[in-house]
Design a protein around this motif. Structure first.
Motif, PDB file in Angstrom:
ATOM      1  N   HIS A  32       0.834  -1.195   0.000  1.00  0.00           N
ATOM      2  CA  HIS A  32       0.000   0.000   0.000  1.00  0.00           C
ATOM      3  C   HIS A  32       0.873   1.251   0.000  1.00  0.00           C
ATOM      4  CE1 HIS A  32      -3.793   2.088   0.596  1.00  0.00           C
ATOM      5  NE2 HIS A  32      -3.195   2.836   1.513  1.00  0.00           N
ATOM      6  N   PRO A  33       0.619   2.218  -0.894  1.00  0.00           N
ATOM      7  CA  PRO A  33       1.468   3.421  -0.950  1.00  0.00           C
ATOM      8  C   PRO A  33       1.289   4.304   0.279  1.00  0.00           C
ATOM      9  CG  PRO A  33      -0.429   3.677  -2.383  1.00  0.00           C
ATOM     10  CD  PRO A  33      -0.458   2.254  -1.901  1.00  0.00           C
ATOM     11  N   PHE A  34       2.327   5.074   0.589  1.00  0.00           N
ATOM     12  CA  PHE A  34       2.227   6.027   1.683  1.00  0.00           C
ATOM     13  C   PHE A  34       1.152   7.062   1.359  1.00  0.00           C
ATOM     14  CE2 PHE A  34       6.953   5.277   2.728  1.00  0.00           C
ATOM     15  CZ  PHE A  34       6.610   4.216   3.536  1.00  0.00           C
ATOM     16  N   GLY A  35       0.260   7.300   2.295  1.00  0.00           N
ATOM     17  CA  GLY A  35      -0.779   8.298   2.095  1.00  0.00           C
ATOM     18  C   GLY A  35      -0.641   9.440   3.084  1.00  0.00           C
ATOM     19  N   GLU A  36      -0.876  10.652   2.609  1.00  0.00           N
ATOM     20  CA  GLU A  36      -0.850  11.846   3.450  1.00  0.00           C
ATOM     21  C   GLU A  36       0.412  11.850   4.328  1.00  0.00           C
ATOM     22  OE1 GLU A  36      -4.465  12.588   5.462  1.00  0.00           O
ATOM     23  OE2 GLU A  36      -5.686  12.435   3.668  1.00  0.00           O
ATOM     24  N   HIS A  37       1.543  11.935   3.651  1.00  0.00           N
ATOM     25  CA  HIS A  37       2.837  11.780   4.291  1.00  0.00           C
ATOM     26  C   HIS A  37       3.017  12.741   5.470  1.00  0.00           C
ATOM     27  CE1 HIS A  37       6.305   9.425   4.037  1.00  0.00           C
ATOM     28  NE2 HIS A  37       7.113  10.232   3.405  1.00  0.00           N
ATOM     29  N   ARG A  38       2.749  14.011   5.243  1.00  0.00           N
ATOM     30  CA  ARG A  38       2.995  14.980   6.305  1.00  0.00           C
ATOM     31  C   ARG A  38       2.090  14.728   7.495  1.00  0.00           C
ATOM     32  NH1 ARG A  38       3.080  21.647   6.036  1.00  0.00           N
ATOM     33  NH2 ARG A  38       3.621  21.922   8.238  1.00  0.00           N
ATOM     34  N   ARG A  39       0.857  14.353   7.220  1.00  0.00           N
ATOM     35  CA  ARG A  39      -0.102  14.112   8.295  1.00  0.00           C
ATOM     36  C   ARG A  39       0.422  13.052   9.268  1.00  0.00           C
ATOM     37  NH1 ARG A  39      -6.080  11.566   7.371  1.00  0.00           N
ATOM     38  NH2 ARG A  39      -7.083  12.297   9.282  1.00  0.00           N
ATOM     39  N   VAL A  40       1.014  11.988   8.732  1.00  0.00           N
ATOM     40  CA  VAL A  40       1.514  10.908   9.574  1.00  0.00           C
ATOM     41  C   VAL A  40       2.769  11.349  10.336  1.00  0.00           C
ATOM     42  CG1 VAL A  40       2.455   8.566   9.558  1.00  0.00           C
ATOM     43  CG2 VAL A  40       0.514   9.148   8.092  1.00  0.00           C
ATOM     44  N   VAL A  41       3.687  12.020   9.660  1.00  0.00           N
ATOM     45  CA  VAL A  41       4.916  12.465  10.314  1.00  0.00           C
ATOM     46  C   VAL A  41       4.604  13.476  11.409  1.00  0.00           C
ATOM     47  CG1 VAL A  41       7.105  13.683   9.965  1.00  0.00           C
ATOM     48  CG2 VAL A  41       6.356  11.962   8.314  1.00  0.00           C
TER      49      VAL A  41
END
Length: 305
Positions: A32-41
Motif C-alpha cells: 500500500h502506498p504512503f498516504g498523506e505523508h505529512r499528516r503521519v509524520v
C-alpha cells in the motif's frame, strides 16, 4: 491532503519543504502506498511532544494511530531519520554554520512502566546509535532495550554531542547505569558529516568539552591520538595524587578555561529537548524507536536555524 490544524503541527511549512524530499517515497515500493505523508509524520512528532499514548492520537488530525505507529517503527528501523539529520548537517556545514568544538554529556530519562513491562534480553551491542541502523532488530537493540537500573530506578540515558551553539551532532541511547566516559568513543564515532561538494566526510571535531566524568587517562590518550583538543578539568583525587608524587607526578593537563565556560550548551539543549514529554519520560519499549524520536527533535533544532 487534509489540513492539520496549527495547534497540532510541529513542523512549519518551510521546515517540511526541506525534509520532505529526504523521506522515502512511494516509487518502487511494494504494498500500500504512503498516504498523506505529512499528516503521519506530524502525528509522530506530536505524540512525543505531548507524551500522549499512541492509541489516543486524534484520529481526525492524524488518521489511524496504527498507521502513525507503523510508519515510526519503519523509519526507526531503516535509519530514515538518521539520513535526514545527516543531510541537514551536510547543508549546514556547507554554509559554514557548524561549530566543530563539541560539548558532550548525558542525561537521564525515567522509564515509564509501559516501557519496562517486557523482557530485556542481553545482547552483544552496547548502545543504540546510527551505526546500527542496518542490522537486524535482534542485533540493533542494546542490553535491556536501553533500560537499566540506576539510583533513580529503571532509567534510560541519552548521550549527546552538541556543537558550540548547542545543536545536536550525535546521539547514543543506553541503560541509565552506563558510565558517561565509557560511551564517549561511541558518541564521537557517530559524528559523520558528508561534504556536499564531494570529498571525505568530516568526522573529527576540533575540541571535546566535557565535565569531570570524562577525566580519565584513557579518554585523554584517545583524544590526543585523534588530534582532538581535550577541554576537560581534572578530578580532585587526580590532583591530590599528582601532588603526593611531587616532581614525579608530572604536569597537569592543560585546560582552556575560556572554552570550558561554553560547556553548558549541552545542558541547555537537554532542557530544550525534555520539553517534549515523550523524551523526558520514556514510554517506548524499543530503544530504536525512542532514539528515533530524539533524532526528530535534533532535526527540528537544526531546521529552526
Amino acid at each position: 491532503m487534509r489540513s492539520t490544524g496549527s495547534r497540532y503541527r510541529v513542523f512549519t511549512d518551510e521546515q517540511w519543504q526541506r525534509i520532505e524530499p529526504l523521506l522515502p517515497s512511494n516509487q518502487g515500493r511494494r504494498g500500500h502506498p504512503f498516504g498523506e505523508h505529512r499528516r503521519v509524520v506530524e502525528g509522530i512528532a506530536f505524540r512525543y511532544r505531548t507524551g500522549t499514548p499512541w492509541r489516543d492520537l486524534p484520529r481526525e488530525q492524524f488518521g489511524p494511530w496504527q498507521t502513525v505507529w507503523k510508519r515510526h517503527r519503519r523509519y526507526a528501523a531503516d535509519g530514515t531519520w538518521d539520513r535526514v539529520l545527516t543531510q541537514v548537517l551536510a547543508e549546514a556545514d556547507a554554509a559554514g554554520m557548524i561549530d566543530w568544538s563539541v560539548s558532550v554529556d548525558a542525561t537521564i530519562a525515567r522509564a515509564h512502566q509501559h516501557a519496562t513491562n517486557t523482557t530485556r534480553p542481553r545482547t552483544r551491542t552496547q548502545g543504540a546509535g546510527a551505526n546500527h541502523k542496518k542490522l537486524p532488530l535482534t542485533e540493533v537493540e542494546p542490553p535491556g532495550h536501553g533500560i537499566g537500573r540506576s539510583r533513580g530506578g529503571l532509567t534510560t540515558k541519552i548521550h549527546h554531542a552538541v556543537d558550540g551553539r548547542g545543536r545536536p551532532r550525535a546521539t547514543i541511547v543506553t541503560g541509565g547505569q552506563r558510565n558517561d566516559g565509557a560511551v564517549l568513543a561511541q558518541v564521537l564515532a557517530e559524528i559523520h558529516v558528508p561534504r556536499t561538494g564531494g570529498g571525505r566526510a568530516r568526522s573529527r571535531p576540533e575540541a571535546v568539552i566535557a565535565d569531570r566524568a570524562y577525566a580519565t587517562g584513557v579518554i585523554r590518550t584517545e583524544l590526543r591520538r585523534r588530534r582532538i583538543t581535550a577541554v576537560i578539568p581534572e578530578k580532585r583525587d587526580q590532583i591530590a595524587a599528582r601532588a603526593r608524587r611531587g616532581s614525579r607526578g608530572g604536569r597537569p593537563p592543560r585546560l582552556d578555561e575560556q572554552a570550558y565556560r561554553g560547556r553548558n550548551v549541552v545542558e541547555r539543549y537537554f532542557a530544550l529537548a525534555k520539553q517534549w514529554r515523550g523524551l523526558a519520560t520514556r514510554y517506548d519499549k524499543l530503544a530504536i524507536t525512542y532514539r528515533a524520536a530524539v533524532t526528530i527533535c535534533a532535526i527540528l533544532t537544526w531546521l529552526r536555524t
